[in-house]
Write a protein that holds these residues in place. Sequence first.
Motif, PDB file in Angstrom:
ATOM      1  N   SER A   1       5.307  -3.619   4.636  1.00 16.75           N
ATOM      2  CA  SER A   1       4.824  -2.998   5.864  1.00 16.75           C
ATOM      3  C   SER A   1       4.817  -4.041   6.964  1.00 16.75           C
ATOM      4  O   SER A   1       4.187  -5.097   6.816  1.00 16.75           O
ATOM      5  N   ASN A   2       5.542  -3.773   8.040  1.00 11.56           N
ATOM      6  CA  ASN A   2       5.627  -4.696   9.180  1.00 11.56           C
ATOM      7  C   ASN A   2       6.025  -6.114   8.776  1.00 11.56           C
ATOM      8  O   ASN A   2       5.460  -7.088   9.267  1.00 11.56           O
ATOM      9  N   GLY A   3       6.974  -6.217   7.859  1.00 19.44           N
ATOM     10  CA  GLY A   3       7.481  -7.534   7.492  1.00 19.44           C
ATOM     11  C   GLY A   3       6.638  -8.283   6.478  1.00 19.44           C
ATOM     12  O   GLY A   3       7.026  -9.353   6.012  1.00 19.44           O
TER      13      GLY A   3
ATOM     14  N   ASP B   1      -6.451  -7.692   4.792  1.00 18.71           N
ATOM     15  CA  ASP B   1      -5.303  -7.423   5.624  1.00 18.71           C
ATOM     16  C   ASP B   1      -4.948  -8.725   6.360  1.00 18.71           C
ATOM     17  O   ASP B   1      -5.786  -9.601   6.513  1.00 18.71           O
TER      18      ASP B   1
ATOM     19  N   SER C   1      -4.683  -9.123   9.361  1.00 17.19           N
ATOM     20  CA  SER C   1      -5.530  -9.210  10.548  1.00 17.19           C
ATOM     21  C   SER C   1      -6.839  -9.936  10.245  1.00 17.19           C
ATOM     22  O   SER C   1      -7.369 -10.673  11.071  1.00 17.19           O
TER      23      SER C   1
ATOM     24  N   GLY D   1       7.459   2.980  21.681  1.00 16.35           N
ATOM     25  CA  GLY D   1       7.051   1.870  20.825  1.00 16.35           C
ATOM     26  C   GLY D   1       6.510   0.757  21.697  1.00 16.35           C
ATOM     27  O   GLY D   1       7.019   0.510  22.785  1.00 16.35           O
TER      28      GLY D   1
END
Lengths: 360, 360
Positions: free
Chosen positions: B215-217, B252, B254, B351
């Motif tokens: 997910s997202n790299g 995560d 984050s 986006g």
Amino acid sequence: MTKTFIVSIGDELVKGEILNTNAQYIANSLVNMGFNISAILNLPDDYKQLVFNLRSLLSQKGVFIITGGLGGTRDDITRKALGEVFKKDLVLDKFADRELENWYRSKGREYTDSDRMQARVPEGGILLKNRVGLAYGIYIEINESHIFCLPGVPHEMKSMFDNDVVPMLRQKNLHDERYKCEILYFGDIAEYVLDKKINGIVSRYNGISYGTRASNGIIRVRFESFNGNLESCVNEVKEKLSGNYLYSGFRDISEVVGEILTGEKFTLSTAESCTAGYLAKRITDIPGSSSYFVGGVVAYSNIIKEQILGVSAETLKRYGAVSEQTAWEMASGALNIFDSTFSIAVTGIAGPAGGSKEKP
Amino acid sequence: MTKTFIVSIGDELVKGEILNTNAQYIANSLVNMGFNISAILNLPDDYKQLVFNLRSLLSQKGVFIITGGLGGTRDDITRKALGEVFKKDLVLDKFADRELENWYRSKGREYTDSDRMQARVPEGGILLKNRVGLAYGIYIEINESHIFCLPGVPHEMKSMFDNDVVPMLRQKNLHDERYKCEILYFGDIAEYVLDKKINGIVSRYNGISYGTRASNGIIRVRFESFNGNLESCVNEVKEKLSGNYLYSGFRDISEVVGEILTGEKFTLSTAESCTAGYLAKRITDIPGSSSYFVGGVVAYSNIIKEQILGVSAETLKRYGAVSEQTAWEMASGALNIFDSTFSIAVTGIAGPAGGSKEKP
């Protein structure tokens, strides 16, 4: 009526790591085409269990939309399981094989026998083109059942579902064009009281069903019919419950408020603390919100509340950051900054307490 | 190992009106207790279909967590269906009956026979107290299976699951204490390459399974084991893939960035256009973010971008609102307003395109 099953394959689903948005998307579309969903299943990435479950499920006749388990190498279990359940050989599609080989070559990757599996389809079935990814889908009609296998990646699934599955279902006339649906919203009434009143009206009509769902004091009622007089029934409900009827259609209450703001050329701004932009995000999620929403400030700390929004230090000290007084001053601050007709301020710790202030 | 099934009953689920967050919550908890989820099923509010599906499902032995269909009047189908499937009478629990009657009386509502249904339980079963709502849950052990029925309302379900189901599962020793799980995150590598490398290591250990999700790299790999040497295996993976290994744990990316910001006493602010507070919302969703996130501005219109964030009219005219230049000036504006170490600006149409600027 055709039985319809949605089957989603993936450990990430059964382990609760992600929500099944694929099934929601498919269910929504199918319901609006008049399909009656008999069940949604999430199954793990386990070949033996999948064969067992598909065998039991596919003993029924119907439409089956299966997502996931189509990718390369280790995860490619759907294709094999279908072949085993129906005792069909997996036939190599030469066109798909060449396309895949070219793709792997262009990426400098080896094209192995297990990669080649992706170009195979149970005998009698056809491959569905993936416009936005690699894994081919599958369609097979067998024992009066229609089985579609789609990739699990959401944007690949959506593309294939919209471009192939929906047209094929229509062309084969599996949908029910008679299906009609109407959504009404009610307020200021308990769900059980509303339910009783609606039941009294609906029971005098034939072939109409309904369901209620309450959320934040608004009750949403979905009326459905294949062959009943939906229009008369819904009109009677609107009339007899006019004191509680709010509006109809597939619109959220927020869209209705938005239409009023747009119609009156009013503008709106926000000042948030704990919700930290969530309110602004929700407003801009509403279609057409750019015509009335001008902007917002997220003031997470007291210093920012004072400096940017002009909340007085006195108010913060006396009433605290989580107080009606602070919310009012935050809303005033946003009104000044954005020069809007209305402003909504939210401050709080866990649950948001709100304040709203009309422009003086 | 005990087979485990999660069954969620409700038209709103099969019609795709809402996502099944109940099943996700239950699955997550059960997986961490060492349960192996065999399937998650969403079934409609249809009595006949429910009896058919439960009969087929309950012919297997295992743990069944059923949510929904326990409420008053029209929806109370789970109780009856269980009674029918197991050929058990529904016995009235006198204590629950009195409590329900008192509740209805206190609300000035009539207590009818169909309301009284809520105090009934299939013979041999027990009622589970609802601490935050009305509908009682059910537990019944039958044919070596353990069946729990919980309300469909999420906070009622959670309360009953945490307070009753989890302790009962532990007490009956149905969970597997040997279960261990470790999550590692990797970056800068293709998923198929990482998968191949990890497979090479894991295959030399016994009793360890893993699954990857990109997910997202960032690729998340979950290693699980009941009786294998998970620690050695995971350490070997970390060592051999040290160039791509990022961090471990149920965090995560984050949260990891947040820990760095907190550790260095850095602060962060945001300036958003199209994402309209979503970025700020996401940041404040991160546990501990209040120690570094100071605030954000949502500048939806160009006028606000100029007036509040100080983006120059020249820049907006020359490069447009959706440009790297505008994003840089928005970030600068937020840095000035909030006096933060870092600021993230997002502008775009569909986006988001991003810009980020360190404090000069």
